[in-house]
Design an enzyme around this catalytic site. Sequence first.
Site, PDB file in Angstrom:
ATOM      1  CE  LYS A 129      -3.840   2.171   2.491  1.00 48.55           C
ATOM      2  NZ  LYS A 129      -3.197   3.494   2.668  1.00 48.55           N
ATOM      3  CE  LYS A 326      -2.940   1.997   7.090  1.00 52.25           C
ATOM      4  NZ  LYS A 326      -3.901   2.970   7.601  1.00 52.25           N
TER       5      LYS A 326
END
Length: 718
Positions: A129, A326
């Site tokens: 990401k 994350k």
Amino acid sequence: MPTEGSTVDTLTIEEAAAELARLAKEIAHHDALYHGKDQPEISDADYDALKRRNDALEVRFPELIREDSPSRHVGAAPSVTFSPVVHARPMLSLDNTFSQEDVQDFVAGVYRFLGRLPDQSIAFTAEPKIDGLSMSIRYENGRLVTAATRGDGTTGENVTANIRTIAEIPNELPKGVPAVVEIRGEVYMAKSDFLALNRQMEAEGKQTYVNPRNTAAGSLRQLDAKVTASRKLKFFAYAWGEMSEMPADTQFGMVQTFKDWGFPVNPLMKRLNSVADILAHYDEIGLERPDLDYDIDGVVYKVDSLELQARLGFRSRSPRWATAHKFPAEQAFTIVENIDIQVGRTGALTPVARLTPITVGGVVVTNATLHNADYIQGIGNSGERIRDDEHDIRIGDTVIVQRAGDVIPQVLDVVMEKRPAEARPYEFPKTCPVCGSHAVRERHEKTGKLDSVTRCTGGFICRAQATEHLKHFVSRNAFDIEGLGSKQIDFFFENEDASLQIRTAPDIFTLEKRQQQSLTKLENIDGFGKVSVGKLYGAIDERRSIALHRFIYALGIRHVGETTAKLLARSYGTYEAFETAMREAEALSGDAWNDLNAIEGIGEVVARAIVEFYKEPRNVEVITRLLEEVTPEEAEQPKTAGSPVAGKTVVFTGSLEKLTRDEAKARAESLGAKVAGSVSKKTDIVVAGPGAGSKLDKARELGVQTMDEDQWLALISG
């Protein structure tokens, strides 16, 4: 930060409604800072905690879900600097996962939704990401025609000219591509290029940049495409918007096609078939993270089959077939060697921990903000405990330092077992460490609560406030005077020679004239020279005419950032009209005061700060002298020839069914209308949807024209 989980069940419906209202406002504030201004003030982890708390409350109290709920919206409204672009397909955000259990739940949910058994394998893609700026680039018949930022997910900013300067993004695609192609991906700045840029800025005496993500976003939003071109921005393609025909039937196949068309794609992307493989690749990317030349903050997983993606569909703001896993915030242990106080341009006393150097996330950390006196004691902005009672921060303490999302490092907690016997509670100063003036915590007039910030009362007699104000005045988004950086401001401010002194903003513009009459020549002083002094005078002269919003922002009015300055410039048009209105609003009542509060995006706190600024004679005197040297330009208005609503003030109230509130606002402003948040005598049109209440009543009372959404759409469609 809010606590999660168990406490939700103990709330009354009134408490939950109040907290949801607060969260909607707080998250919108942080969205605007991150997406609109590229200036986040909290870490990704803290932001995610706010979002999770909001989601938990909405699950427990579905009847309280608000129209402005963060669960219904993506990002922030587009800037008024660039023309709006409505995305052909919305640019949605992704749901986040934070643990292995979350990822397992995501995969299980995909299988469950599709009615698949565990032995009926579903392939997923996994890729880093990228921590950059999301971009949608549209090609028609193989030629680049439009590039737009994410904005609020529905409407973005047109940055086509700047995107064309990025070497990695092709202006033309190979023959045989579909007639319409929208490539989506991330614009970013390489770490090596970021470090080189900061070295250059330092050498030129200019303020350095905070991190690659904000620098990339700011570079892309330059009005001069030459500046963007000089920043060496890069791009990774990973998704798409509108496509007239699909060149592949899998996520992986689409990305490989983008590579064939000449777009950079991430080499760490893999196609995987099990949760175990997905999590293993997450760990592999995490290990490689410090060595990558670009910032990442997690790993994105997507169902590979486009057919299955279509069946899974979307929630209100995110796809069911994708999630972002994350990385945890990076933490380390170190020692507080001292606590210093910094004084800002608004007089805020900010404590800073001086730390034994420690490496966190590949960066050497020597300082960490302690925010304010309450934070040192373990109390958050809302008055809640954020650490155990005895866990105040003291000099000599061993502390846990966190650096997340490239926000300024912060001290999370104290390791009590390692507290030295001689450590004493920190006493926050009662006087300004720079000028000695009394330092106070203001009390809110309505709530009676003390402000969390301690402020110096010295004003411009305080050297720190005066120099910080000057540094703000010449900063990049204000007057942006090349050659007047932090070091130069300190030099001119402290100089005893009257011909070299810069103590207030007008002094900048009289410097050359004073130098012409002086025997002490700037060009003969170490660090300067004839050429550099000539360039400095030229840079100053270039700013004798300046955009109105930059002028207002440069004044350094408390609570008035770039976005607010643009709103004020657009609403008042000229500086004369703006200052006149502020003086008329002095009593905090009357038409001028009501008009100021009615501007969409300006609340009472901001309005009061602006009016109070103009009530201070010293401020007015400085501005009067400044206007003898500088001319603020009229605010540029949209080209709206023939628009039926140009120049009119419009208020939207109630629920809109065919447009989102942000879409309606963007459309109105693009046609030259001003959108206000409340109804006053100066309101021209009120567009009322279902559920309209007091604003509609007031419009009728004042005789303001009212219409429903269909009538509004018919009016602007002409």
